[in-house]
Structure formats: structure tokens, C-alpha cells
Design a protein around this motif. Sequence first.
Motif, PDB file in Angstrom:
ATOM      1  N   ASP A   1      12.482  71.784  -1.931  1.00  0.00           N
ATOM      2  CA  ASP A   1      13.534  72.595  -2.559  1.00  0.00           C
ATOM      3  C   ASP A   1      13.553  72.380  -4.068  1.00  0.00           C
ATOM      4  O   ASP A   1      13.724  73.339  -4.841  1.00  0.00           O
ATOM      5  CB  ASP A   1      14.901  72.226  -1.970  1.00  0.00           C
ATOM      6  N   ALA A   2      13.387  71.121  -4.499  1.00  0.00           N
ATOM      7  CA  ALA A   2      13.353  70.821  -5.927  1.00  0.00           C
ATOM      8  C   ALA A   2      12.167  71.511  -6.594  1.00  0.00           C
ATOM      9  O   ALA A   2      12.295  72.079  -7.693  1.00  0.00           O
ATOM     10  CB  ALA A   2      13.289  69.305  -6.143  1.00  0.00           C
ATOM     11  N   GLU A   3      11.018  71.460  -5.942  1.00  0.00           N
ATOM     12  CA  GLU A   3       9.821  72.119  -6.483  1.00  0.00           C
ATOM     13  C   GLU A   3      10.046  73.626  -6.614  1.00  0.00           C
ATOM     14  O   GLU A   3       9.674  74.243  -7.626  1.00  0.00           O
ATOM     15  CB  GLU A   3       8.638  71.843  -5.564  1.00  0.00           C
ATOM     16  N   THR A   4      10.674  74.236  -5.616  1.00  0.00           N
ATOM     17  CA  THR A   4      10.952  75.678  -5.663  1.00  0.00           C
ATOM     18  C   THR A   4      11.906  76.022  -6.797  1.00  0.00           C
ATOM     19  O   THR A   4      11.713  77.011  -7.527  1.00  0.00           O
ATOM     20  CB  THR A   4      11.548  76.139  -4.319  1.00  0.00           C
ATOM     21  N   LEU A   5      12.958  75.198  -6.963  1.00  0.00           N
ATOM     22  CA  LEU A   5      13.918  75.434  -8.042  1.00  0.00           C
ATOM     23  C   LEU A   5      13.260  75.322  -9.419  1.00  0.00           C
ATOM     24  O   LEU A   5      13.473  76.164 -10.303  1.00  0.00           O
ATOM     25  CB  LEU A   5      15.081  74.439  -7.940  1.00  0.00           C
TER      26      LEU A   5
END
Length: 438
Positions: A37-41
Motif C-alpha cells: 500500500d505504501a509503494e502504491t501511494l
Amino acid sequence: MKRKIKYLIWGCSTAIIALTAIQTYFIYNTYILKEKDAETLVRAELTRMESEINIDSIRNDWFTQAEMLVRTKGAEAAAAFLSRGSPAISRQVSAYIRKNKILEKYKTTYEVIIHKVSLQGDGSVLNLNNKRWFANGVVNGGHQLILHDLISNSDADGALVRNFNSRSTFTIHGGSSSILREMLGLLIFSVVLLTVVILLFYFSIRSLITQKKIADLQTDFINNITHEFNTPLATMGIALSTVRSQLLLMEDNGISSNGLNVLDRQYHRLKKLIDQVVTHTGVTGQLVLNKVEIPLLDFLEKLLDDFQSAHSGIELIRKLKEVPKEILADPFYLTTAITNLLGNGVKYGGTQLIVDVMKQEDRCRVMITDNGIGIAQADISNIFHKFYRVEKGDIHTTKGLGLGLFYTRSIAGAHGGELSVQSIPGTGSTFTLIIPLA
């Protein structure tokens, strides 16, 4: 018992290990999901950044400058210009990342590398490889992630910058610490839960071991006491036999004979009771009964006569008008059950006992009411447990092992009947023993 405890310890240890493995697996999966999720954000924010600062326009202007240098100063000058990168774009990127909450939170490093570019000039071709174009910092480790590639193969006439190939990458340096801070509540809850489970297992096993030690002590105590009782009982039996043989040689006046019969019955009953205590403190199985047809009225009269003889100061009221003619039961166990209930009434302060025996359909109901101190409601559910004794008020001064009511209920259950109690503290108690007639 020791083997059961070992199996329990092994089972608890296995359960704790399995629970720990499952908790670790779920926490790890949660971490991986949050990392994705952090990578996507971050990826979305960097794409927005490129759009907002108009990277394409800046890049085109920069290429134009490189083209001009090739035309005016040659390929070497353009190569030096390209090798220096673009400090202006780097400053814009750094300022944007510092102001962006998500990119700053995850300490994002953004970098664009020129993998390959060909410069045409002065009749020669100069190739540049892996030159930094712009960035907000130095990427020196971490997991580099590709944002996108830019490839431009321009062979048009007059073009001096050809085969341009660049790659935008980013790295999340603060992802682990940020994710762990987000998961701190879950981690604490998991540790607390696992600790509670371990403590519950520990205290359960320790309690079981303690109960086993207490049970062993109780069994040893009962065995020692009954062993000591057997010696005077054996002597009493010999004495009774001697007195009975002497009475046969003397003129019998009836009183001596009746007294001797009472002593003989109580001797045999006491002998059986001691044997039953040994058996019943160590065995939890069903009693083995020897049922016979008992003429109930005669049976009760003798039993109550013997009890009255032993407790001459007690008022014993007999209500035996509706007694069934016969009952199918074990005489020894039935005697023990009724005597236990009578003895309890006297033991706990009763000076008047009412014995009410009557037929109820196909059952015999024996109600024994005393005017003793009574039983608190909180203790009623426990008084039929083995070795349970009420420790309140004056009750602690009463002698006993806490086996009487447990044994009596076991006798009732073995006959297919039941034992219940109703009591009001300070007023007295009524025990009801119900035995099937056949």
C-alpha cells in the motif's frame, strides 16, 4: 495422572507454538500488505509530482540546450553538460518531496538515470551510459522500484541527440519504521494476547499439579487413618465374639443381648464404612450394589433405634405411617446414606430431627429435617463435592473430612435416585433422599 499432566504440558506447548506461528504469519502478511500500500501511494504521488512540475516540458528544454551545445561547441561540450545532470530539476523535486506528506513520511528518494544517449557531432558519435540526470538524493541501497522508462529512438535528419533511454526509479527508506509504527497497536495486542494464553496455560497446569499433590496427600491421610482404625476394630471384634460366647453360658436377661446386638451391628457397619472410605476416596466410578428386598418399616425402626441410642439427647420424631412395604436396595449403603443425613443434622447444631418417609408413585421419599444452623445459598451447590467443607461461622469447629454428603449422593445415584437440600441459614435444613422402589 503424571502421564496426563505430561500430555497436557505437551499439548499446551504445541498450542502455544502453533498460536505464535499463526500470529507471526498474520502479522507478516499485514506488514507485506501495508508495504505494498505504501509503494502504491508513493508511486501515485511521484506520478502527480511529475505532472505538476511538468517534467516533460523541462526535459524537452534540456534536450534543446544539449542540441545547441552539440551544434555550437561540439559533442564533448554536450557530453559534459549531460554528465552534470540538471541541478534545477533536482531542486524542484527535492522541494516538492519535502512538502508532500506521504513522500516525506516514507522518506522517498526519487532518481532519474540516463542509461544511454548517442551524440552526433564533428563526424563522430559519442555515447553516454548510466549518467545521473536529476534526483532529490543519492540512492545508496534499499529496494529500488521502477516508476517508468522513457525511450526515444530518433533517427530523423538533423537530430544530434539520438537513442535516448532513461529510467525513473524511487526508493522508500522510511517504509519499515513507518509501517511498524502503524502496526504498533496490533503488535502490542498480539504480544499481550500470547502472554495471557501462556499465563493461563501455566496457571492451569500449576493448579492441576497442586490439586494432584493435595489429592495424593488426602489419599495418604485416609489410608493411614483407616489403617490405624483397623487395629482397634479387630480388637473390638474379638472382644464382641468373646462376650457373645460368654453370654451363651449365662442366663440371658434380654438387655445384655440387645445391647450386644447393637454393638455388633455398629461394629460391622463401622468396618464397612472404613473400607468404603478407602475405596471411595481413590475411586470415582459407580458403586457396586448388592440389592435385596428390604422390609422398609422394620429396617427404619432398627436404624433409628440405633441412632437414638447413640444420640440420647436428640429429639427424634418419626413419621413412618406411609412407609412402603418393601424396597429394592442395598441395605448397607441405604443405612449409610440415611445415617449420614441424620448425623449431619446433629453435627451442625440440630437438637430436633424429623424423619418423614412416604411413598411417591414408584419411589420412596425420605425427608430428614433438622433445626440446626442451616446452609448458606452460596455453599449449597458445593456441599455435595468431595472433601468440601463450609468454613464459616461455627462450622469450622465441626470434625469431618467432607465426604459424607458426596458419598450419600453417590449412593442415591447408584440406586437410580437423587439427593437434594433446602435450607435457610439460622433455621435448619431439609435433605430429601429419593430411592426407586424397584
